[in-house]
Design an enzyme around this catalytic site. Structure first.
Site, PDB file in Angstrom:
ATOM      1  N   LYS A 182       0.814  -1.217   0.000  1.00  0.00           N
ATOM      2  CA  LYS A 182       0.000   0.000   0.000  1.00  0.00           C
ATOM      3  C   LYS A 182       0.850   1.270   0.000  1.00  0.00           C
ATOM      4  CE  LYS A 182      -4.416  -1.741   0.953  1.00  0.00           C
ATOM      5  NZ  LYS A 182      -5.562  -1.962   1.801  1.00  0.00           N
ATOM      6  N   ARG A 187      -4.124  -9.954   4.560  1.00  0.00           N
ATOM      7  CA  ARG A 187      -4.396  -9.979   3.116  1.00  0.00           C
ATOM      8  C   ARG A 187      -3.128  -9.553   2.390  1.00  0.00           C
ATOM      9  NH1 ARG A 187      -6.276  -6.578  -0.804  1.00  0.00           N
ATOM     10  NH2 ARG A 187      -7.809  -7.420  -2.253  1.00  0.00           N
TER      11      ARG A 187
HETATM   12  C1  7PJ Z   1      -8.353  -4.336   1.238  1.00  0.00           C
HETATM   13  C2  7PJ Z   1      -9.365  -5.176   0.811  1.00  0.00           C
HETATM   14  C3  7PJ Z   1      -8.049  -4.269   2.633  1.00  0.00           C
HETATM   15  C4  7PJ Z   1      -9.781  -5.902   2.969  1.00  0.00           C
HETATM   16  C5  7PJ Z   1      -8.519  -4.113  -0.879  1.00  0.00           C
HETATM   17  C6  7PJ Z   1      -5.532  -3.328  -2.361  1.00  0.00           C
HETATM   18  C7  7PJ Z   1      -6.810  -2.568  -2.469  1.00  0.00           C
HETATM   19  N1  7PJ Z   1     -10.081  -5.966   1.661  1.00  0.00           N
HETATM   20  N2  7PJ Z   1      -9.469  -5.021  -0.536  1.00  0.00           N
HETATM   21  N3  7PJ Z   1      -8.799  -5.071   3.444  1.00  0.00           N
HETATM   22  N4  7PJ Z   1      -7.823  -3.691   0.171  1.00  0.00           N
HETATM   23  N5  7PJ Z   1     -10.458  -6.658   3.848  1.00  0.00           N
HETATM   24  O1  7PJ Z   1      -5.469  -4.528  -2.564  1.00  0.00           O
HETATM   25  O2  7PJ Z   1      -4.509  -2.658  -2.095  1.00  0.00           O
HETATM   26  O3  7PJ Z   1      -7.191  -3.530   3.108  1.00  0.00           O
HETATM   27  S1  7PJ Z   1      -8.286  -3.586  -2.514  1.00  0.00           S
END
Ligand code: 7PJ
Length: 292
Positions: free
Chosen positions: A236, A270
């Site tokens: 990020k 994640r």
């Molecule tokens: C997140 C997500 C996160 C959860 C994305 C990326 C953007 N789901 N989906 N938490 N971020 N739970 O992959 O950087 O931080 S999309």
């Protein structure tokens, strides 16, 4: 409220009929079925077509690295992303589910806010609903409750199109906590027991770097809400606020952030870089198993 879920050992959350053991931190591998996602757009989906062979290889590598959950997303939520139609998102997600569901034993989560994608995705084998809008879209709460699956409720201020326009909080930790409490109440009223809820502070979603690092530092404060914590820190832009790195140069920093989150109580991480994350987590788990 009583739960219809099977009897649970401490730390185990049932995702359909598959147990997710959250007594130690687990990995959720990111599979973006989009042409334009934040860090890996276009790799698995290009020119309106799913690249099924690439998806299979990617999923297999994730399963081999030990991820517990494969997270499929058909909508890009990067800052400034353009909206995708529900039909387009559904087509992408169902195509990916058809490829993965029968081949792998991992738990599949759907990164979606759309009620139709929740309902049809659950019918096609998805076992967790991961919603960056925390089931606030009309009909999403009811769709998730009817699916009977665990839900990951993420905090986001605003919408992807405008969320990074000067986000302001008097206290980011208090405001995210209040949001979580309100969403837990809403899902419980809709019939989703707290035992099927994960909470995620939503790093990068309507937050400055200082907000993100404050949330990370104080992550453990959210544990009082009684739900396991999920985090997405991988690659990020908060990393680039500290060190000037392109997306694919952010692996080491992503792992450092994931470990800090796990030490502060996060149980579902994640990540994009599964092998590296899994090696790092193994060290944390080994240290924690020796006790005090
Ligand atoms: C997140 C997500 C996160 C959860 C994305 C990326 C953007 N789901 N989906 N938490 N971020 N739970 O992959 O950087 O931080 S999309």
């Amino acid at each position: 409220m009583t739960s219809a879920a099977p009897p649970q050992a401490a730390g185990v959350m049932f995702c359909g009929d598959k147990p997710l053991d959250l007594s130690t931190p687990q990995l959720m591998g990111v599979l973006n079925i989009t042409p334009d996602s934040f860090s890996d757009g276009g790799q698995l989906y290009r020119d309106g077509e799913l690249r099924a062979d690439v998806l299979c290889r990617r999923a297999e590598a994730m399963v081999d690295a030990g991820v517990a959950v494969l997270d499929i997303g058909g909508e890009s939520t990067r800052p400034g992303a353009t909206a995708v139609s529900e039909q387009e998102e559904l087509d992408r997600v169902l195509a990916a589910l058809a490829v993965i569901e029968s081949r792998f034993d991992a738990i599949i989560s759907l990164d979606t806010s759309s009620p139709r994608v929740i309902t049809e995705g659950a019918a096609a084998g998805a076992a967790v609903i991961n919603d960056v809008r925390a089931l606030r879209r009309p009909g999403a709460l009811e769709a998730a409750a009817a699916a009977g699956l665990p839900v990951c409720l993420m905090h986001m201020r605003g919408e992807p199109g405008d969320m990074q326009d000067q986000p302001h909080y008097d206290s980011v930790v208090d405001e995210v906590s209040t949001f979580f409490a309100e969403r837990i109440k809403a899902v419980e009223l809709a019939g989703i027991p707290r035992s099927r809820v994960l909470l995620d502070p939503g790093f990068g979603f309507g937050k400055t770097p200082e907000h993100n690092f404050t949330l990370l530092r104080r992550l453990g404060e959210f544990l009082v809400l009684g739900c396991p914590l999920a985090v997405g820190l991988s690659r990020k832009s908060m990393i680039a606020s500290v060190i000037d790195r392109t997306m694919d140069q952010r692996v080491s920093a992503s792992i450092a952030l994931a470990l800090m989150a796990a030490e502060r109580g996060a149980r579902l991480l994640r990540v994009h870089d599964v092998r590296e994350s899994s090696d790092a987590l193994a060290m944390l788990t080994a240290m924690e198993q020796v006790g005090l």
